[in-house]
Design a protein around this motif. Structure first.
Motif, short mmCIF file in Angstrom:
data_model
loop_
_atom_site.label_atom_id
_atom_site.label_comp_id
_atom_site.label_asym_id
_atom_site.label_seq_id
_atom_site.Cartn_x
_atom_site.Cartn_y
_atom_site.Cartn_z
N HIS A 123 2.97 13.59 -14.61
CA HIS A 123 1.77 14.03 -15.28
C HIS A 123 1.71 15.60 -15.43
CE1 HIS A 123 -2.67 15.40 -16.39
NE2 HIS A 123 -2.21 14.40 -17.14
N THR A 124 2.13 16.05 -14.17
CA THR A 124 1.93 17.81 -14.27
C THR A 124 3.23 18.31 -15.08
OG1 THR A 124 0.96 17.86 -11.95
CG2 THR A 124 2.34 19.69 -12.70
N GLU A 125 4.31 17.75 -14.83
CA GLU A 125 5.54 17.88 -15.65
C GLU A 125 5.15 17.66 -17.24
OE1 GLU A 125 9.61 15.71 -16.66
OE2 GLU A 125 9.02 15.90 -14.56
N LEU A 126 4.54 16.80 -17.60
CA LEU A 126 4.38 16.32 -18.94
C LEU A 126 2.98 17.44 -19.43
CD1 LEU A 126 4.31 12.47 -19.10
CD2 LEU A 126 6.06 14.03 -19.86
N SER A 127 2.41 17.67 -18.75
CA SER A 127 1.26 18.59 -19.12
C SER A 127 1.77 20.10 -19.30
CB SER A 127 0.02 18.79 -18.06
OG SER A 127 -0.48 17.56 -17.72
N GLU A 128 2.67 20.48 -18.64
CA GLU A 128 3.41 21.77 -18.85
C GLU A 128 4.01 21.74 -20.17
OE1 GLU A 128 4.32 25.83 -18.27
OE2 GLU A 128 2.69 24.38 -17.22
N ALA A 129 4.76 20.89 -20.43
CA ALA A 129 5.58 20.70 -21.28
C ALA A 129 4.54 20.80 -22.84
CB ALA A 129 6.15 19.45 -21.46
N ALA A 130 3.65 19.83 -22.72
CA ALA A 130 2.56 20.00 -23.83
C ALA A 130 1.74 21.51 -24.16
CB ALA A 130 1.43 18.92 -23.52
N THR A 136 0.84 -1.14 0.10
CA THR A 136 0.07 0.01 -0.08
C THR A 136 0.79 1.24 -0.06
OG1 THR A 136 -1.74 -1.20 1.14
CG2 THR A 136 -1.83 1.47 1.11
N ALA A 137 1.74 1.18 0.74
CA ALA A 137 2.88 2.35 0.95
C ALA A 137 3.46 2.73 -0.49
CB ALA A 137 3.86 2.18 2.00
N LEU A 138 3.96 1.47 -1.13
CA LEU A 138 4.72 1.55 -2.34
C LEU A 138 3.79 2.17 -3.36
CD1 LEU A 138 6.92 1.47 -4.59
CD2 LEU A 138 6.18 -1.13 -4.58
N LEU A 139 2.27 1.63 -3.80
CA LEU A 139 1.37 2.08 -4.51
C LEU A 139 1.04 3.62 -4.35
CD1 LEU A 139 -1.16 -0.84 -4.27
CD2 LEU A 139 0.06 -0.18 -6.28
N LYS A 171 1.90 8.89 -6.19
CA LYS A 171 2.50 10.33 -6.09
C LYS A 171 3.53 10.92 -7.36
CE LYS A 171 4.71 13.34 -2.97
NZ LYS A 171 5.34 13.61 -1.44
N GLN A 172 4.34 9.98 -7.70
CA GLN A 172 5.45 10.15 -8.84
C GLN A 172 4.41 10.23 -10.08
OE1 GLN A 172 8.29 10.79 -9.00
NE2 GLN A 172 8.44 10.45 -11.41
#
Length: 372
Positions: free
Chosen positions: A257-264, A243-246, A251-252
C-alpha cells in the motif's frame, strides 16, 4: 503430371445389378458424391466446392453457436488464462473436417437425444487420455448450456455424460515441499499467500477471495460461506501458524500500500484505500475468483516440477493440521470442514494416524534395541 492428394476422400464399392462392381467417391464420409473420374478437373472442382461450402457457416449449426458464444459476455468476461484454455476446445468443437467432427451438426440435430451417439464418438477419440476427454465434454457442455439460456436449443445433449477420469482426490493433501515450490514459483508474495492461507484455513476458493479482515477474530475466523449464500458461517480455529501468516500478510499488504500510494502521489492521483480483504493482488485490490484461480493454475504449472494438486486439496491439508497441531477428533474436523465424519476419518487414517502408528513402532523398536 502432378497428382493432387485430396484429404478426406471417401469411397464406397457397390455391386451393380449386372454383377459388376462400381466405386463411388464422396467429398468426405457422409458428404456429397463427386462426379467424374478421380483426378479429373470436374472431380477436383467438385471436391473443392464441397469443402468450401462446408467451411461456410450455415447459421444453424454447432459451429455458428460456438462463434456466437465466443462473442458473448459469458465468455469474454472470463479471465485471460481461462479464455486461453477454452479457446482451444472451442476450436476443436467447431471443426467440420474429419469423420468425427461435430461442428457441422445442425441445431435441430442437437435437440434430438440420439445425437449423443455422435457426441460420445467425438469425445472417445481422446479416450486414452481421460482427463482430456472430460475437458472436451466440459467445453461442449458450456456451449450447449449457453445455447439453452439464449433460447437457441431446447436441451443440452451433452449434459449428464459421465466422466472418464476416475481419480479419487478425497485423500489428496499439499505437502510442505509442494507448498514451498508453489511459493518459489509465485510471481509475487500476494500469489504465494493464496495456497499458504488455504492450507491453514481450509476455506474454499470463493471464501478465500472474499475473506475480510473483519472476519478474523482473536481465536477464530468466522466467515459466512458462499456455498450457503451467507446462510451459514465457517468457524475456523486459529492455529499459531495461521496467526503468524496473517501477520505476515498484513505486513506485506501495508508495504504494498505504501508503494502504491507513493506511485499515485507521483502521478497526482488519489491515494488508494487500504485493502479490506485478507488476500489482495499487486494492485492492492481484492482478488476476483477467476483471477485467483488463474493465478494458482499458472503458478502450479510454472513450479519445478509442476504441481499436480488442486486448490480444494488444501481443505484436506488443513484437516491434517487440525489433528497434528490441535489434536481435534475426526468428528470435530468434519464439523470445521463441513464433511461427513467418515471422510475425515479416512483422511486422518491415510495421512496422520498411520504416521503416528509407524512412529510409535519405530520408537518401540529403538527402545527395545537399546535395552538389549
Amino acid at each position: 503430371m502432378t497428382r493432387v492428394r485430396l484429404k478426406g476422400l471417401n469411397s464406397i464399392r457397390k455391386r451393380l445389378a449386372d454383377g459388376s462392381t462400381a466405386t463411388y467417391w464422396y467429398a468426405w464420409k457422409g458428404g456429397p458424391r463427386l462426379p467424374g473420374a478421380p483426378g479429373s478437373p470436374e472431380f477436383v472442382a467438385a471436391f473443392v466446392a464441397a469443402h468450401e461450402a462446408r467451411k461456410t457457416p450455415t447459421g444453424d449449426d454447432l459451429r455458428t453457436l460456438v462463434n456466437q458464444y465466443r462473442g458473448s459476455p459469458e465468455f469474454t468476461g472470463l479471465a485471460d488464462a481461462t479464455r486461453k484454455v477454452w479457446l482451444r476446445w472451442l476450436d476443436r468443437i467447431a471443426e467440420t473436417e474429419g469423420d468425427l467432427a461435430i461442428g457441422g451438426l445442425p441445431l435441430a440435430a442437437l435437440d434430438d437425444r440420439r445425437v449423443r451417439a455422435d457426441i460420445l464418438a467425438w469425445r472417445d477419440q481422446w479416450a486414452h487420455q481421460p482427463r482430456t476427454a472430460d475437458y472436451a465434454m466440459q467445453g461442449l457442455t458450456r456451449v450447449l448450456s449457453w445455447g439453452m439460456e439464449r433460447g437457441l436449443l431446447a436441451l443440452n445433449a451433452a449434459a449428464g455424460v459421465s466422466q472418464l477420469y476416475k481419480g479419487n482426490r478425497a485423500d489428496q493433501i499439499w505437502t510442505d515441499a509442494e507448498i514451498a515450490a508453489f511459493v518459489a514459483a509465485a510471481p509475487s508474495p500476494e500469489v504465494g499467500f493464496i495456497i499458504r492461507l488455504a492450507c491453514v484455513t481450509g476455506l474454499r476458493r470463493e471464501d478465500l477471495a472474499a475473506l475480510a479482515w473483519s472476519h478474523v477474530g482473536d481465536v477464530a475466523i468466522v466467515k459466512p460461506t458462499s456455498k450457503s449464500r451467507g446462510q451459514k458461517s465457517a468457524i475456523i480455529p486459529l492455529l499459531p501458524e495461521t496467526t503468524a501468516l496473517l501477520n505476515e500478510i498484513r505486513k506485506q499488504q501495508l508495504s504494498r500500500h505504501t508503494e502504491l500510494s507513493e506511485a499515485a502521489r507521483r502521478k497526482g492521483k488519489p491515494t488508494p484505500p487500504v485493502p479490506l480483504t485478507v488476500l489482495s493482488n499487486t494492485r492492492g485490490r481484492p482478488w476476483k475468483v477467476t483471477g485467483l484461480d488463474s493465478a494458482v493454475q499458472d503458478t502450479k504449472a510454472a513450479a519445478t516440477p509442476p504441481i499436480d494438486k488442486h486448490l480444494h486439496d488444501t481443505r484436506g491439508t488443513f484437516g491434517t493440521r487440525l489433528r497434528k497441531k490441535a489434536r481435534l477428533t475426526a468428528s470435530e474436523i468434519a464439523d470445521v470442514l463441513g464433511w461427513e465424519e467418515e471422510r475425515a476419518e479416512r483422511l486422518l487414517a491415510v495421512y496422520v494416524d498411520r504416521d503416528d502408528i509407524v512412529r510409535s513402532i519405530a520408537e518401540r523398536i529403538s527402545r527395545n534395541e537399546a535395552g538389549t
